[in-house]
Design an enzyme around this catalytic site. Structure first.
Site, PDB file in Angstrom:
ATOM      1  N   ARG A   9     -48.099  -6.734 -62.688  1.00  0.00           N
ATOM      2  CA  ARG A   9     -47.355  -7.029 -61.397  1.00  0.00           C
ATOM      3  C   ARG A   9     -47.113  -6.473 -60.871  1.00  0.00           C
ATOM      4  O   ARG A   9     -46.274  -6.377 -59.324  1.00  0.00           O
ATOM      5  CB  ARG A   9     -46.065  -7.536 -62.443  1.00  0.00           C
ATOM      6  CG  ARG A   9     -44.646  -6.454 -62.977  1.00  0.00           C
ATOM      7  CD  ARG A   9     -43.981  -7.039 -63.919  1.00  0.00           C
ATOM      8  NE  ARG A   9     -42.572  -7.097 -62.795  1.00  0.00           N
ATOM      9  CZ  ARG A   9     -42.452  -8.309 -62.341  1.00  0.00           C
ATOM     10  NH1 ARG A   9     -42.800  -8.818 -62.839  1.00  0.00           N
ATOM     11  NH2 ARG A   9     -41.120  -7.509 -61.605  1.00  0.00           N
ATOM     12  N   ASP A  37     -38.708  -5.151 -53.712  1.00  0.00           N
ATOM     13  CA  ASP A  37     -38.729  -3.598 -52.665  1.00  0.00           C
ATOM     14  C   ASP A  37     -37.513  -3.329 -52.272  1.00  0.00           C
ATOM     15  O   ASP A  37     -37.048  -2.729 -51.092  1.00  0.00           O
ATOM     16  CB  ASP A  37     -39.201  -4.677 -50.888  1.00  0.00           C
ATOM     17  CG  ASP A  37     -40.797  -5.054 -51.455  1.00  0.00           C
ATOM     18  OD1 ASP A  37     -42.106  -5.505 -50.911  1.00  0.00           O
ATOM     19  OD2 ASP A  37     -41.335  -3.970 -52.645  1.00  0.00           O
ATOM     20  N   PRO A  76     -46.079   6.163 -80.941  1.00  0.00           N
ATOM     21  CA  PRO A  76     -44.838   6.004 -80.524  1.00  0.00           C
ATOM     22  C   PRO A  76     -44.493   7.836 -80.683  1.00  0.00           C
ATOM     23  O   PRO A  76     -43.888   8.250 -80.365  1.00  0.00           O
ATOM     24  CB  PRO A  76     -44.265   6.595 -82.431  1.00  0.00           C
ATOM     25  CG  PRO A  76     -45.704   5.535 -83.071  1.00  0.00           C
ATOM     26  CD  PRO A  76     -46.585   5.618 -82.626  1.00  0.00           C
ATOM     27  N   GLU A 125     -49.524   4.006 -90.924  1.00  0.00           N
ATOM     28  CA  GLU A 125     -48.774   4.689 -90.478  1.00  0.00           C
ATOM     29  C   GLU A 125     -50.017   5.457 -89.286  1.00  0.00           C
ATOM     30  O   GLU A 125     -48.840   6.283 -88.337  1.00  0.00           O
ATOM     31  CB  GLU A 125     -49.217   5.840 -91.962  1.00  0.00           C
ATOM     32  CG  GLU A 125     -48.038   5.713 -92.425  1.00  0.00           C
ATOM     33  CD  GLU A 125     -46.572   5.316 -92.264  1.00  0.00           C
ATOM     34  OE1 GLU A 125     -45.451   4.082 -91.895  1.00  0.00           O
ATOM     35  OE2 GLU A 125     -46.324   6.385 -91.863  1.00  0.00           O
TER      36      GLU A 125
HETATM   37  C1  9D3 Z   1     -42.295   7.866 -89.890  1.00  0.00           C
HETATM   38  C2  9D3 Z   1     -43.502   7.821 -88.743  1.00  0.00           C
HETATM   39  N1  9D3 Z   1     -43.734   6.826 -87.899  1.00  0.00           N
HETATM   40  C3  9D3 Z   1     -44.109   7.076 -86.586  1.00  0.00           C
HETATM   41  C4  9D3 Z   1     -42.155   7.083 -85.986  1.00  0.00           C
HETATM   42  C5  9D3 Z   1     -44.621   5.648 -88.217  1.00  0.00           C
HETATM   43  C6  9D3 Z   1     -44.752   4.979 -87.516  1.00  0.00           C
HETATM   44  C7  9D3 Z   1     -43.803   3.964 -87.133  1.00  0.00           C
HETATM   45  C8  9D3 Z   1     -44.515   2.667 -85.860  1.00  0.00           C
HETATM   46  C9  9D3 Z   1     -46.122   4.701 -86.722  1.00  0.00           C
HETATM   47  C10 9D3 Z   1     -46.749   3.906 -86.071  1.00  0.00           C
HETATM   48  C11 9D3 Z   1     -45.600   2.346 -86.124  1.00  0.00           C
HETATM   49  C12 9D3 Z   1     -46.109   1.762 -84.796  1.00  0.00           C
HETATM   50  N2  9D3 Z   1     -45.293   2.058 -84.077  1.00  0.00           N
HETATM   51  C13 9D3 Z   1     -47.130   2.546 -82.952  1.00  0.00           C
HETATM   52  O1  9D3 Z   1     -47.922   1.402 -82.914  1.00  0.00           O
HETATM   53  C14 9D3 Z   1     -46.161   2.134 -81.036  1.00  0.00           C
HETATM   54  C15 9D3 Z   1     -44.809   2.889 -80.769  1.00  0.00           C
HETATM   55  C16 9D3 Z   1     -43.569   2.258 -81.138  1.00  0.00           C
HETATM   56  O2  9D3 Z   1     -43.184   2.803 -82.888  1.00  0.00           O
HETATM   57  N3  9D3 Z   1     -42.504   2.859 -80.640  1.00  0.00           N
HETATM   58  C17 9D3 Z   1     -42.472   2.597 -79.139  1.00  0.00           C
HETATM   59  N4  9D3 Z   1     -43.761   2.822 -78.065  1.00  0.00           N
HETATM   60  C18 9D3 Z   1     -44.914   3.085 -79.106  1.00  0.00           C
HETATM   61  S1  9D3 Z   1     -46.310   3.113 -78.634  1.00  0.00           S
HETATM   62  C19 9D3 Z   1     -47.042   2.782 -80.447  1.00  0.00           C
END
Ligand code: 9D3
Length: 257
Positions: A161, A176, A93, A123
């Site tokens: 893709r 395209d 994230p 987490e």
């Molecule tokens: C409050 C802290 N959180 C971070 C936003 C903890 C947290 C939430 C969800 C940590 C990891 C996750 C799991 N999400 C992913 O692994 C993830 C993700 C996402 O939640 N949103 C957008 N892209 C991605 S890429 C991996």
């Protein structure tokens, strides 16, 4: 191209990849996938892959060691499969937001290019593992999902893709077409009358120049209405400016009725 995914849910990732475009391309040998579960590299009786965070707080953190071993196994499989260069990408994230440009760059490696994708749960992952092993962090957008598996699937689908030979002619032609950088135009199929609404007459006219013009006008108009941010980075040609002006006049006339 070979892609290896390190995940606590290998069956989820494997199953999803066997459908549709990615599944057909796998069967045709256009790319290869490998799946690696850090739990298989845990050494204690409970096969532990997570622990409580130093400093306290809610949630659990993925242990570095089982992940390090799973990544090492994935890289060894990449080398054995002929990958000359392997990049390790952590779906996070906190990563850089994924764009079509980055997807296209990642897809342009030759057959000797490979990726190890790291999908996390809980987490987060012990920062020392990330510092040692990860080349790049990618997010799929500013919203929270429960783990890195669905983001990894999105990234893989988007890359595969773009690979040569994966899409058939009809599928590629759509990609395209002139609408690059614009939202798509509306689509219609039979019947001509559906739920009291008719198909726009121009699409039944057989006038291919008029149809092309209408589709470009709709694409420009929708982008202007829904995603004006996409137009700001894009200079419109004289023809496009005229078509967008027409769209806006037609919208205004329709609203005044
Ligand atoms: C409050 C802290 N959180 C971070 C936003 C903890 C947290 C939430 C969800 C940590 C990891 C996750 C799991 N999400 C992913 O692994 C993830 C993700 C996402 O939640 N949103 C957008 N892209 C991605 S890429 C991996």
């Amino acid at each position: 191209m070979r892609i290896d995914v390190v995940t606590l849910f290998p069956e989820l990732v494997d199953h999803a990849l066997r459908f549709g475009v990615t599944g057909r391309a796998l069967q045709r040998g256009l790319w290869q996938v490998g799946l690696w579960n850090p739990r298989d590299y845990a050494t204690d009786n409970h096969r532990t892959v997570d622990d409580r965070p130093y400093g306290g707080g809610p949630g659990m953190v993925m242990l570095a060691d089982p992940l390090a071993q799973a990544i090492a196994a994935a890289r060894a499989a990449q080398r054995a499969g002929g990958a000359a260069a392997t990049r390790t990408i952590f779906l996070s994230p906190a990563g850089a937001p994924l764009t079509h440009r980055r997807v296209a760059e990642l897809a342009t490696g030759g057959d000797a290019t490979g990726y190890v994708l790291l999908a996390g749960r809980y987490e987060g992952i012990d920062e020392r593992l990330l510092a040692r092993e990860v080349d790049e962090e990618i997010s799929v957008g500013d919203f929270v999902v429960s783990g890195g598996e669905l983001p990894a699937l999105m990234l893989i689908d988007a890359i595969v893709r773009q690979r040569p030979g994966v899409l058939n002619d009809a599928e590629s032609a759509v990609q395209d077409s002139f609408v690059d950088g614009l939202l798509d135009c509306p689509h219609y199929t039979r019947p001509e009358q559906e739920g009291g609404q008719r198909v726009p007459e121009v699409l039944l006219s057989g006038d291919h120049a008029a149809i092309r013009r209408w589709r470009l006008k709709q694409a420009l108009g929708r982008t202007w209405e829904r995603r004006p941010d996409l137009l700001r980075g894009r200079a419109l040609s004289k023809v496009e400016q005229a078509l967008l002006a027409e769209f806006r006049q037609e919208r205004q006339a329709a609203q005044e009725q």
